[in-house]
Design a protein around this motif. Structure first.
Motif, PDB file in Angstrom:
ATOM      1  N   ALA A  96      43.884  45.785  33.178  1.00  0.00           N
ATOM      2  CA  ALA A  96      42.809  44.805  33.339  1.00  0.00           C
ATOM      3  C   ALA A  96      41.830  45.248  34.416  1.00  0.00           C
ATOM      4  O   ALA A  96      42.187  45.993  35.332  1.00  0.00           O
ATOM      5  N   VAL A  97      40.603  44.752  34.311  1.00  0.00           N
ATOM      6  CA  VAL A  97      39.629  44.981  35.377  1.00  0.00           C
ATOM      7  C   VAL A  97      39.175  43.651  35.974  1.00  0.00           C
ATOM      8  O   VAL A  97      38.237  43.601  36.763  1.00  0.00           O
ATOM      9  N   ALA A  98      39.874  42.583  35.606  1.00  0.00           N
ATOM     10  CA  ALA A  98      39.697  41.277  36.235  1.00  0.00           C
ATOM     11  C   ALA A  98      41.034  40.564  36.167  1.00  0.00           C
ATOM     12  O   ALA A  98      41.802  40.756  35.217  1.00  0.00           O
ATOM     13  N   ALA A  99      41.328  39.759  37.177  1.00  0.00           N
ATOM     14  CA  ALA A  99      42.629  39.096  37.239  1.00  0.00           C
ATOM     15  C   ALA A  99      42.688  37.899  36.294  1.00  0.00           C
ATOM     16  O   ALA A  99      41.685  37.209  36.093  1.00  0.00           O
ATOM     17  N   PRO A 100      43.871  37.617  35.730  1.00  0.00           N
ATOM     18  CA  PRO A 100      44.087  36.338  35.040  1.00  0.00           C
ATOM     19  C   PRO A 100      44.314  35.281  36.120  1.00  0.00           C
ATOM     20  O   PRO A 100      45.433  35.037  36.559  1.00  0.00           O
ATOM     21  N   THR A 101      43.236  34.640  36.562  1.00  0.00           N
ATOM     22  CA  THR A 101      43.234  33.980  37.865  1.00  0.00           C
ATOM     23  C   THR A 101      44.117  32.741  37.957  1.00  0.00           C
ATOM     24  O   THR A 101      44.524  32.368  39.057  1.00  0.00           O
ATOM     25  N   ALA A 102      44.420  32.076  36.850  1.00  0.00           N
ATOM     26  CA  ALA A 102      45.324  30.922  36.927  1.00  0.00           C
ATOM     27  C   ALA A 102      46.695  31.349  37.452  1.00  0.00           C
ATOM     28  O   ALA A 102      47.385  30.572  38.111  1.00  0.00           O
ATOM     29  N   GLY A 103      47.065  32.585  37.182  1.00  0.00           N
ATOM     30  CA  GLY A 103      48.357  33.081  37.642  1.00  0.00           C
ATOM     31  C   GLY A 103      48.413  33.381  39.126  1.00  0.00           C
ATOM     32  O   GLY A 103      49.505  33.540  39.689  1.00  0.00           O
TER      33      GLY A 103
END
Length: 344
Positions: A173-180
């Motif tokens: 990924a180049v962006a975080a799965p931010t809810a996690g």
């Protein structure tokens, strides 16, 4: 529908620029369109809001340090944001540079190694790393965390850990799965002790997630591609959860995107490949029963996805409430526990 139907006013100071000292110290807005209720809670209370037998589904993608800096042969500075690694020495990327390079151009990195520009793929550039090491090792050595454009500072060493979930394991990924990002080891242990099961998908979040929609009509928008994997083990967990009357709870919009992309004959099935699915109101999300998500940008495809789940008017009311109550927005911000609108 129109892009402008998803606009809301957000004070700039509510955009979180740094993470909280503790991951699970965030606030949690519990939003239920079926009753029209909005409750202000703490994220640690999520344990009490779930039931034994529920299944939490996380995205286990790992963020690459995908931002590089180099120079063109002419000496001009180049900022490289890898969008996707496409081979051992190839990648697709956005280039921040005053004059776009042509095919055959070269970029010199900080250690003297070079990248060749192979050509274009729409707004992205196709690159070949002329290095002994593969792309991912070059990124680990020279790259920085690719913080979103609304975080107005350079990535620091603390972001190497905080812009990564504690369960991240599949690099890409180049962006975080931010809810996690709100989950720490202690919270995960409390969830397990309550009898709440966990499962994982992989969806490598691309830089396209931050690109604004250029068309006003939603029907004219072409969604970016992202690679995902929904495995047989998770599918079996979902089936067992449904059979016992438990709820499937997605941790993040990327999980919804992955599960909805894998539906076959009305049910989630094992699937690995690319998706361009665009979920907006009118689409019925059937793979999950609740959603934990951060607050999203105005007029973004992610706001459209959660509006498909809970209803546009209700979502805009919830966002207005969040602004009034001074919630922190976007990647390092607070979260929502969102239930679906009536499915009757």
């Amino acid at each position: 529908m129109k892009k402008s139907d998803f606009h809301f006013d957000l004070p700039h100071e509510l955009i979180a620029q740094v993470p909280l000292a503790e991951r699970s110290a965030s606030r949690l807005l519990v939003a239920d369109p079926r009753s029209g209720t909005l409750e202000d809670r703490r994220f640690t209370e999520l344990v009490d809001l779930l039931r034994p037998g529920d299944l939490l589904v996380f995205n286990d993608t790992r963020v690459l340090p995908a931002r590089l800096h180099g120079r063109k042969a002419s000496g001009g500075l180049v900022e490289i944001l890898i969008e996707r690694v496409t081979g051992s020495h190839e990648a697709r990327a956005q280039l921040g540079v005053s004059k776009k390079p042509k095919a055959g151009g070269r970029i010199v990195l900080a250690d003297g190694s070079e990248i060749s520009v192979l050509g274009r793929d729409g707004e992205f550039f196709l690159l070949r790393f002329e290095t002994v090491e593969p792309v991912e090792k070059v990124l680990l050595k020279l790259g920085r965390m690719p913080l979103p454009p609304y975080i107005e500072r350079e990535a620091g060493t603390a972001d190497d850990e905080r812009y990564q979930t504690v369960f991240a394991r599949a690099s890409g990924a180049v962006a975080a799965p931010t809810a996690g990002l709100h989950f720490d080891a202690a919270l995960l242990e409390r969830l397990a002790a309550r009898g709440i099961e966990t499962g994982f998908v992989t969806l490598h979040v691309g830089a396209g997630t931050f690109q604004p929609m250029r068309s006003e009509r939603l029907e004219d928008h072409t969604m970016h591609r992202e690679w995902l994997n929904v495995g047989a083990e998770l599918v079996e967990k979902i089936q067992r959860t449904r059979a016992r009357g438990g709820r499937v709870v997605a941790i993040g919009t990327t999980v919804v995107r992955a599960l909805e992309s894998s539906i076959k004959d009305g049910a989630v099935a094992p699937f690995a490949g690319e998706t361009q699915i665009f979920i907006f109101p009118g689409y019925r999300i059937s793979s999950v029963d609740a959603l934990v998500t951060n607050f999203h940008l105005p007029e973004s495809t992610l706001l459209m996805l959660v509006s498909a789940f809970a209803g546009r008017d209700f979502m805009l009311d919830a966002y207005r409430h969040a602004v009034e109550q001074r919630y922190r927005f976007f990647s390092y911000g607070d979260a929502m526990l969102l239930y679906p609108q009536s499915r009757e």
